[in-house]
Write a protein that holds these residues in place. Sequence first.
Motif, short mmCIF file in Angstrom:
data_model
loop_
_atom_site.label_atom_id
_atom_site.label_comp_id
_atom_site.label_asym_id
_atom_site.label_seq_id
_atom_site.Cartn_x
_atom_site.Cartn_y
_atom_site.Cartn_z
N ARG A 104 6.97 8.39 2.37
CA ARG A 104 6.97 7.04 2.50
C ARG A 104 4.62 6.84 1.56
O ARG A 104 4.01 7.91 1.57
CB ARG A 104 5.65 5.85 4.08
N ILE A 105 5.59 7.07 0.15
CA ILE A 105 4.18 7.20 -0.81
C ILE A 105 2.92 6.61 -1.03
O ILE A 105 3.36 5.31 -1.10
CB ILE A 105 4.65 7.36 -2.01
N GLU A 106 1.93 6.93 -0.39
CA GLU A 106 0.37 5.71 -0.61
C GLU A 106 0.73 5.68 -2.56
O GLU A 106 0.42 6.03 -2.61
CB GLU A 106 -0.62 6.34 -0.43
N VAL A 107 0.61 3.90 -2.79
CA VAL A 107 0.09 3.91 -4.33
C VAL A 107 -0.64 2.75 -4.06
O VAL A 107 -0.77 1.66 -3.50
CB VAL A 107 1.47 2.86 -4.59
N ASP A 108 -2.18 2.92 -4.99
CA ASP A 108 -2.84 1.96 -4.99
C ASP A 108 -2.64 1.05 -5.30
O ASP A 108 -2.17 1.19 -6.86
CB ASP A 108 -4.18 2.32 -5.21
N GLY A 128 1.03 -1.04 -0.28
CA GLY A 128 0.02 0.37 0.20
C GLY A 128 0.47 1.09 -0.05
O GLY A 128 0.51 1.83 -0.20
N TRP A 129 2.13 1.15 -0.12
CA TRP A 129 3.11 2.27 0.02
C TRP A 129 4.49 1.85 -0.43
O TRP A 129 4.68 0.73 -1.14
CB TRP A 129 3.42 3.05 0.63
N ALA A 130 4.88 3.08 -0.77
CA ALA A 130 6.45 3.34 -1.84
C ALA A 130 7.36 3.81 -1.42
O ALA A 130 6.99 4.96 -1.22
CB ALA A 130 6.32 2.92 -3.26
N GLU A 131 8.83 3.57 -1.23
CA GLU A 131 9.61 4.89 -0.40
C GLU A 131 10.10 5.40 -1.16
O GLU A 131 10.82 4.78 -3.23
CB GLU A 131 10.78 4.07 -0.10
#
Length: 270
Positions: A75-79, A67-70
Amino acid sequence: MSVTPSPLTASSSALSHAALTVRLRAAGCVFAEDEADLLLATARTPGELAAMAERRALGLPLEHVLGWAEFRGLRIEVDPGVFVPRRRTEFLIDRATTLAAPDAVVVDLCCGSGALGAALVSSLGRAELYAADLDPAAVACARRNVAGLGGRVFEGDLYAPLPASLRGRVGILLANVPYVPTSEVAFLPPEARDHEAQLALDGGSDGLDVLRRVTAEAAHWLAPGGHLLFETSEQQAGLAADIVAGDGLVPRIETCEDLYATVITGTRPN
């Protein structure tokens, strides 16, 4: 890779970690031990861990499972379905940071998760941030990622949804446009090809179709001395620079061997 253990991690046995690592490795995960650490640190219950491991073993991108990427320390939320920010693109943000003036007006086109705009504004400390994407799922994701930075995200095609008041005021225009030629999309890793939006990958016959549309209008949106920055492949860089120059911007090609990244900056003359 350092991960702070969660209660689940702390209560899990070494065998559980080992079994998870074996499963991920069998599924083709090159960094299986690191991924096991991340899954254990993120999952809140054994059932959630099992479900996450299953999704990863089926080939979903690790970032979509977590649910996230560094990205550049954030910490970027990624759906699910949203383009995952690549580490190589951190070079683009490094270049933009050196060029941005204090209190810059920043626009992030084809923003995806909003990672680029969020990373740049976080580096600058102060900036006016606007972003846009055609994909509703990406827009929803980006809005969460830039909300704490005061950013505004619009849904629509390139410049079309942006406030007209931005014309001639943009200091930094980030455009992480798709640049994979249509004929090569089928050869991308399955994690990208099968689980990210096609419009975030396919750049047309030579990979530069979307870029041409961006550069065609860039000079009207940039402030005098403002900069357009985008990423491309090393093989496309010469043609991409010619496109930039043909639309009235001064191109500059820069590469980072460590990250295998090529960034082109197009500057509007003063």
